[in-house]
Enzyme design. Structure first.
Site, PDB file in Angstrom:
ATOM      1  N   GLU A 110      -4.193 -37.945  15.927  1.00  0.00           N
ATOM      2  CA  GLU A 110      -3.371 -36.827  16.390  1.00  0.00           C
ATOM      3  C   GLU A 110      -2.233 -37.323  17.283  1.00  0.00           C
ATOM      4  OE1 GLU A 110      -7.382 -34.091  16.345  1.00  0.00           O
ATOM      5  OE2 GLU A 110      -6.612 -34.908  18.222  1.00  0.00           O
ATOM      6  N   SER A 149      -8.118 -32.343  13.199  1.00  0.00           N
ATOM      7  CA  SER A 149      -9.306 -32.209  12.345  1.00  0.00           C
ATOM      8  C   SER A 149     -10.042 -33.544  12.323  1.00  0.00           C
ATOM      9  CB  SER A 149      -8.906 -31.778  10.931  1.00  0.00           C
ATOM     10  OG  SER A 149      -7.863 -32.584  10.427  1.00  0.00           O
ATOM     11  N   GLU A 150     -10.736 -33.831  13.417  1.00  0.00           N
ATOM     12  CA  GLU A 150     -11.352 -35.149  13.582  1.00  0.00           C
ATOM     13  C   GLU A 150     -12.310 -35.510  12.460  1.00  0.00           C
ATOM     14  OE1 GLU A 150      -9.617 -34.331  17.515  1.00  0.00           O
ATOM     15  OE2 GLU A 150     -10.794 -33.132  16.119  1.00  0.00           O
ATOM     16  N   ASP A 204     -14.684 -37.630  23.964  1.00  0.00           N
ATOM     17  CA  ASP A 204     -15.527 -36.450  23.717  1.00  0.00           C
ATOM     18  C   ASP A 204     -15.356 -35.917  22.305  1.00  0.00           C
ATOM     19  OD1 ASP A 204     -16.026 -35.303  26.910  1.00  0.00           O
ATOM     20  OD2 ASP A 204     -14.372 -36.659  26.492  1.00  0.00           O
ATOM     21  N   HIS A 213     -13.385 -33.543  28.126  1.00  0.00           N
ATOM     22  CA  HIS A 213     -12.410 -34.604  27.858  1.00  0.00           C
ATOM     23  C   HIS A 213     -12.701 -35.881  28.650  1.00  0.00           C
ATOM     24  CE1 HIS A 213     -10.050 -31.387  26.073  1.00  0.00           C
ATOM     25  NE2 HIS A 213      -9.089 -32.220  25.729  1.00  0.00           N
TER      26      HIS A 213
END
Length: 726
Positions: free
Chosen positions: A427, A457-458, A484, A528
């Site tokens: 990203e 969209s990991e 995370d 995070h």
């Protein structure tokens, strides 16, 4: 009154049917090939169910009986350099792709069941039985079938789990300059999986040559499609992603074939992905040889109606009608494959000693040796032979103070100069002049077309990177903006990438690098700021590296990018803007896998740490001068790569240990490490192992509460003073 204009999809969504004229016009070799292969698959599956009923299949037997038309109709037009992957019910597609690889391209009659076909049947059956002669040497079983030589890239037990990888295969095919395509098979249940929809979007955005082939068999285990979606015509999903979509009767092998040929024309022309929905019907329950009606979720009338439309009978009837083969020839071919399956079974089975009449068992010699259990979890690192290894103390090149983030950027750019296979994706990596922290600045300057900004969209892009690595033509460097986010992509990272080498037999390289940052202390809150080391190192297939300074980052990243195992490179945001000793113009050295660094030496205590906490430990030791300690910077954290020689030598000298980490206790890396040190070195310990960690809770947004939740220099100082006073 508001005006309303009817909107139309950007891509077509059609229902394709095969007419009588289509059957008359179909190439005889095509019809005979589909019937012949469908009969082989049917006989194979029926024999698997026979073995399962006799207790000779360990684990599930997800039969595809009834669904052969969709498999042969879609696979026959594929070439060996086209790829397929699938889901847990994938015997039929695997076999169809393998048959296509070993059979001649054209024959005058029904396809010949030659030695190559027998080999495919035998090795597939052996794999399903868990035997050493299987394609994955018995590791994959029924749900994990792979034969890369044939373009069968692996079936998958996680519903929808293989779909993102298929996008990686397709990316490689496209960017290797071929017109090859990938077909990823999955069922109606997977259509509602997030990673599948993420991959639809990613494939469409990047115009990847991938066909999403939906086997809509109307039930996810026992749940009807109509109960879980308001649009049971599942190919309708394509319009939302601008993907051309076909809906066909999957019991009509010719209709499937016609749809696949249209989809192939679209994909080979470079026009992007396609969707085919084939409505099929599994004759048996999710697993085993009983029909769904035996479990109450289907009735016998429904099952009969579908059996009356059997794909094999439709092929048979049209072939006889067209006088392409006689009923006797077709029956003889059917009997032949049934006999061959019995012969193959007889070669693997023997009478069970002391058993009942007719009871059989697997021949003991057919099983894998038990010593094979852990072989191939990771590679032997032979790919690193000939490396030039360096340490800062003996480095002959020019060194000066350098910002940590600058060497991150420089070494990635340098490796992309020397290895055109390296692709960076994540990203925002292609924006902001180097991503959110500047890590891709040099890569963008040199190779902007190889730095791929992804959707958020990991699961999809991590899986795509996994597919790229499994295929092997490119080496992905995947970035997660925060550690995370690994939880978002946990399936692809832990179930897929980490297990792929071992699960598929132990021989296939998975050159996958994941970069991610730890951000405790930045005010980004609970979602995070985690330290994932304790979680990552539970996955046996992952190597995990944690650089603490610029010089080490260069050497460790170079090693990671040369390694054929998946490597996670952890970076701490606290280090990015700091300076330390680093190379100026030599960015080509490596640091060995499994080699820690001794940052300070002393006789009183062994302090073990990693990442930014190494510097906090140095600061703390300066504040407690009465305690002279060895400080070990682990660098490599995974169990296989841990430097036990350095740890053992230090503990045997000092007889006392303090493990220091920043993050929360619950996901602690040090908890495992302390246990292992005590198991190995108990006789040399004069006191319990001490630990510095963060708190129980994740860090909060509040500056005060965040500071209370993590460890820094002050917590290490406190622990050292306690040790010094005892």
């Amino acid at each position: 009154m508001p005006s309303r204009d009817t909107l139309t999809p950007s891509s077509p969504w059609v229902e394709l049917s095969a007419s009588a004229d289509d059957w008359d016009a179909a190439d005889p070799a095509l019809l005979l090939g589909m019937l012949g292969q469908a009969q082989w698959i049917r006989a194979f599956e029926e024999y698997v169910l026979e073995l399962a009923g006799a207790g000779l299949i360990h684990g599930p037997a997800h039969s595809s009986v009834g669904q052969e038309g969709g498999a042969v109709g879609s696979a026959l037009p594929l070439r060996s350099d086209d790829f397929v992957n699938g889901t847990h019910r994938g015997h039929h597609q695997f076999l169809a792709k393998a048959f296509g690889h070993v059979l001649p391209s054209k024959s005058d009659g029904l396809p010949e069941l030659d030695e190559n076909v027998r080999m495919v049947l035998r090795r597939t059956l052996a794999e399903i039985c868990g035997l050493s002669d299987g394609f994955c040497r018995g590791r994959g079983g029924s749900m994990h079938l792979q034969w890369k030589e044939a373009g069968a890239m692996g079936t998958n037990a996680i519903v929808g789990g293989g779909v993102p990888q298929a996008a990686g295969f397709a990316w490689n095919q496209l960017h290797a300059g071929t017109d090859a395509v990938t077909v990823t098979y999955f069922g109606d249940g997977a259509v509602n999986i997030g990673s599948v929809l993420e991959t639809f979007n990613l494939a469409a955005a990047w115009r990847l040559p991938i066909c999403f082939f939906i086997e809509n068999n109307l039930y996810a285990v026992s749940t009807p499609v109509s109960e879980v979606t308001a649009e049971p015509r599942l190919s309708g999903r394509g319009t939302g992603f601008n993907i051309p979509s076909w809906r066909v009767d999957g019991m009509n092998a010719l209709a499937v074939n016609l749809a696949m040929n249209e989809a192939l024309e679209h994909m080979r022309a470079g026009r992007g992905p396609t969707i085919i929905e084939a409505e099929v019907y599994r004759y048996f329950h999710q697993n085993g040889a009983y029909p769904g009606s035996a479990f109450g979720y289907r009735d016998k009338a429904e099952e009969k109606a579908w059996r009356d439309r059997d794909a094999l009978e439709m092929l048979r009837a049209n072939i006889i009608r067209r006088k392409l083969a006689t009923a006797r020839q077709i029956t003889a071919a059917q009997k032949q494959v049934t006999a061959v399956m019995q012969e193959i079974g007889d070669s693997l089975l023997e009478a069970a000693p002391g058993g009942k009449p007719g009871q059989r068992r697997i021949k003991p010699a057919a099983w894998p040796d038990s010593t094979f259990v852990d072989a191939g979890v990771r590679g032997d690192l032979s790919e690193l032979e000939g490396s030039r290894y360096e340490e800062a103390a003996t480095f002959s090149g020019k060194l000066e103070d350098r910002r940590f983030i600058d060497v991150v950027s420089d070494v990635i750019g340098r490796r992309m100069e020397t290895d055109e296979r390296i692709i960076v994706l994540g990203e925002d990596v292609n924006r902001l002049k180097g991503g959110t922290n500047g890590a891709t600045k040099r890569a963008l300057e040199l190779f902007p077309d190889r730095v791929l900004g992804t959707p958020i969209s990991e699961n999809a892009f991590a899986g795509l990177g996994g597919g790229m690595a499994i295929d092997g033509r490119f080496r992905p460097v995947v970035e997660f903006m925060y550690a995370d986010f690994m939880w978002v992509a946990a399936d692809q990272l832990f179930n897929q990438v980490a297990k792929a080498r071992h699960m598929f037999g132990g021989d296939g390289a998975v050159p996958f690098v994941l970069r991610s940052k730890l951000a405790a202390g930045t005010g980004y809150g609970s979602q995070h700021t985690m330290d994932p080391a304790g979680i990552l190192t539970t996955a046996a297939g992952l190597r995990v590296v944690a650089p603490s300074n610029p010089f080490d980052y260069v050497g460790l990243m170079n090693t990671a990018l040369a390694c054929d195992d998946p490597v996670v490179v952890l970076e701490h945001v606290d280090l990015y803007q700091t300076t330390g000793t680093g190379p100026v113009d030599d960015l080509d050295y490596r640091i060995p896998v499994g080699k820690a660094a001794l940052r300070r030496e002393g006789e009183d205590l062994t302090v073990i740490s990693y990442l930014s906490m190494v510097n906090h430990c140095l600061e703390a030791l300066d504040q407690v001068p009465q305690l002279q300690a060895d400080l070990i910077d682990l660098r490599w954290l995974d169990r296989a790569s841990l430097d036990w020689d350095t740890i053992e030598a230090s503990v045997k000298k000092t007889n006392r240990v303090l493990i220091v980490e920043q993050g929360a206790r619950g996901t602690s890396y040090g908890g495992w490490l302390a246990d292992e040190i005590q198991r190995r070195l108990f006789d040399w310990l004069d006191a319990p192992i001490e630990r510095v960690t963060g708190g129980e809770a994740s860090p909060s947004i509040s500056k005060v509460l965040e500071r209370a939740a993590i460890a820094r220099t002050e917590e290490v100082v406190s622990a050292l003073r306690d040790i010094a006073s005892n």
